[in-house]
Design a protein around this motif. Structure first.
Motif, short mmCIF file in Angstrom:
data_model
loop_
_atom_site.label_atom_id
_atom_site.label_comp_id
_atom_site.label_asym_id
_atom_site.label_seq_id
_atom_site.Cartn_x
_atom_site.Cartn_y
_atom_site.Cartn_z
N HIS A 1 105.31 74.59 -2.56
CA HIS A 1 104.02 74.24 -3.81
C HIS A 1 103.13 76.03 -3.62
CE1 HIS A 1 100.76 72.56 -5.03
NE2 HIS A 1 99.39 72.75 -4.35
N GLU B 1 91.01 70.15 1.31
CA GLU B 1 91.88 69.09 0.25
C GLU B 1 92.96 69.89 -0.63
OE1 GLU B 1 88.21 70.93 0.66
OE2 GLU B 1 87.22 68.72 1.25
N ARG B 2 92.66 71.12 -0.47
CA ARG B 2 94.14 71.73 -1.35
C ARG B 2 95.62 71.59 -0.73
NH1 ARG B 2 91.72 76.94 -4.47
NH2 ARG B 2 91.37 75.89 -6.45
N GLN C 1 96.54 67.61 0.05
CA GLN C 1 97.60 67.53 -1.55
C GLN C 1 99.01 68.00 -1.66
OE1 GLN C 1 95.83 70.26 -5.28
NE2 GLN C 1 96.44 68.84 -6.17
N GLU D 1 100.28 66.02 0.60
CA GLU D 1 101.08 64.85 0.13
C GLU D 1 102.24 65.01 -1.33
OE1 GLU D 1 97.10 63.65 -1.32
OE2 GLU D 1 97.34 62.65 -0.01
N GLN D 2 101.98 66.09 -1.91
CA GLN D 2 103.45 66.20 -2.55
C GLN D 2 104.42 66.83 -2.47
OE1 GLN D 2 100.92 68.14 -6.05
NE2 GLN D 2 99.29 67.07 -6.47
#
Length: 208
Positions: free
Chosen positions: A82, A91-92, A95, A98-99
């Motif tokens: 990523h 928060e990032r 993310q 999750e991704q």
């Protein structure tokens, strides 16, 4: 001294793990990569008359363009990367999990049990991150503070940074492309050797 002692005890306790158990660990980390224009130190021998000669100086960038890179790996292979611009916060980080972490875990472990490893950086230990991990029922490996030499992926990221210094990408686009190429070619290190070294050094710094 407290951190060294905890470092030593963790390595000693986990040296008892079997190879099969280590193969269930998914290690992860993130790091900042910069476009290295003018970043390499270079010594120049010159005469007094050449002190103002422009060829004797090296240009530098005060705030070079950079990318944040998150990745994960296990004994089964590497997960996806990523890559984004800017800093990281909880928060990032969620993310990225999750991704990229969840799909990597499915691909690498095919439904088999998995223990997720990350260090104690603030985005990792934030309440919203720990809540997300609990909701997803992700088992997390307890990790001693200030222990980069225990994590194989920390060493991999350092190797990739060294490759970037050699390849000298000039833009963030070139930097990302080079990072992805090097990530696809990295070897998978063996963690038990690291534990043995930490125990031999009684928790002090190691070559890792």
């Amino acid at each position: 001294m407290i951190q060294k002692h905890r470092h030593f005890l963790w390595a000693k306790a986990h040296l008892k793990w079997t190879v099969a158990k280590w193969k269930t660990v998914l290690s992860s980390d993130e790091s900042k990569f910069e476009v290295l224009f003018g970043k390499l130190r270079c010594h120049v021998i010159r005469t007094k008359e050449d002190k103002d000669n422009q060829s004797c100086y090296q240009r530098s960038v005060q705030k070079p363009a950079s990318l944040m890179v998150w990745g994960c790996m296990s004994a089964c292979g590497t997960g996806s990367l990523h890559i984004w611009k800017g800093t990281i916060n909880a928060e990032r980080y969620i993310q990225a999990l999750e991704q990229h972490m969840l799909p990597s875990r499915r691909r690498l472990f095919q439904g088999r049990p998995c223990i997720f490893q990350h260090d104690n950086a603030r985005p990792h230990t934030a309440s919203i991150t720990t809540s997300w991990l609990r909701r997803r029922r992700i088992r997390v490996l307890k990790w001693p503070a200030c222990s980069p030499d225990l994590s194989p992926i920390e060493n991999i990221l350092r190797i990739i940074k060294r490759k970037m210094r050699q390849r000298r990408p000039k833009t963030v686009e070139q930097l990302e492309a080079c990072i992805r190429q090097e990530w696809d070619n990295i070897p998978i290190p063996k963690l038990p050797r690291r534990l043995q070294t930490v125990i031999k050094r009684r928790g002090d710094a190691t070559q890792w």
